[in-house]
Design an enzyme around this catalytic site. Structure first.
Site: not given
Lengths: 230, 82
Positions: A86, A203, A205
């Site tokens: 990002c 993302h 994560e």
């Protein structure tokens, strides 16, 4: 596995990335601060998402001129793996580590939702070698400037050299706006020439626990780390 | 003196903010225009008096930080103090 997360003022996904890396490797990654001029030899550096320097001037522009970037460039010239997620992807582009540009989402909206990514027929890369072309991963995005643009020659080069890692993909008949930002060729992530640097808008994560609604991010990070460690 | 850097998106680069302004202006009844482009302005106050030197330094600033030359054009104006 020697991993580090590079943190800038305004990074806000650093802790999530640290949690994800710890979950996979069993130990906390090193934290690098944007002013650090010294870093040990590492296998992987991750530049996490967020709003480094408040997105002032252009997203990632100020972070890309921080002292830590010299370290990061040394790291990749040693053959180290580098992942920008990002805002991390935006920083890699502003630092001229990856080509092209990330501009305002086509519909002018901050988009925060799950996307379906299709793994592309990519060059040899530790980030993708555990996956097959056409594999799908469901990983969320959250950004305002993720609209990847490049001139025709660069797009052709990226396609021909297998440097497009992921494309947004339609996953159901009702989902017509599967590309969340209007990026050219539906690009969600690209690789460096040697495949060891990956920049991606989604993302991973944020998709490491079934409570997140999915664990494809964990799968992606785990496979990447296995390949990086070799 | 003041150094004024005007930065705008290159032709062909999507300017969604410009498009949104375009739509609203037309809603207000303004139609006598086409192709709106948005941009930004950066103003530097500099003590030096040598125009060429200042221009050269400002250009270097643009190349190294202020402008993303992949997607943006820039123009530098120098305004002398009165």
């Amino acid at each position: 596995m020697r991993a580090a997360v590079a943190i800038f003022p305004g990074s806000n996904c650093d802790r999530d990335m640290i949690v994800a890396l710890k979950k996979i490797t069993g130990k906390s990654p090193l934290k690098l601060w944007h002013k650090d001029t010294e870093a040990p030899n590492l296998d992987l550096i991750v530049i996490p998402g967020g709003f480094s320097f408040g997105d002032y001037l252009r997203c990632g522009a100020l972070a890309a001129r921080s002292p830590i970037i010299k370290n990061i460039k040394n790291h990749i010239s040693r053959g180290g793996a580098l992942l920008g997620v990002c805002n991390g992807f935006q920083i890699l582009i502003e630092a001229n580590i990856l080509p092209g540009s990330l501009v305002r989402n086509k519909k002018l909206l901050f988009t925060c939702r799950e996307t379906t990514l299709e793994v592309q027929n990519s060059l040899q890369s530790p980030f993708l070698s555990s996956f097959n072309t056409g594999d799908y991963l469901n990983i969320p995005v959250a950004h305002n400037e993720g609209n990847y643009i490049a001139n025709t020659e660069l797009l052709k080069e990226l396609e021909n050299d297998g440097r497009i890692a992921f494309k947004y993909k339609q996953n159901s008949e009702i989902e017509t706006d599967y590309n969340p930002n209007g990026s050219l060729h539906d690009i969600a992530g690209i690789l460096s020439k040697n495949g060891r640097v990956l920049g991606m808008m989604p993302h991973p994560e944020r998709s490491i626990n079934s409570l997140h609604g999915g664990t494809d991010g964990l799968k992606f990070l785990t496979k990447s780390i296995e390949e990086i460690v070799g | 003196m003041k150094v004024i850097v005007n930065i705008s998106l290159k032709e062909g680069v999507l300017d969604p903010e410009g498009q949104a302004i375009d739509n609203t202006l037309r809603n207000l009844g303004f139609n006598n225009f086409n192709n709106i482009r948005t941009g930004k302005q950066i103003i530097l106050n500099i003590d030096k008096v040598n125009d060429n030197e200042v221009l050269k330094e400002a250009d270097k600033m643009c190349q190294e930080l202020l402008v993303n030359t992949v997607i943006e054009n820039y123009h530098i104006n120098i305004i002398k103090d009165k």
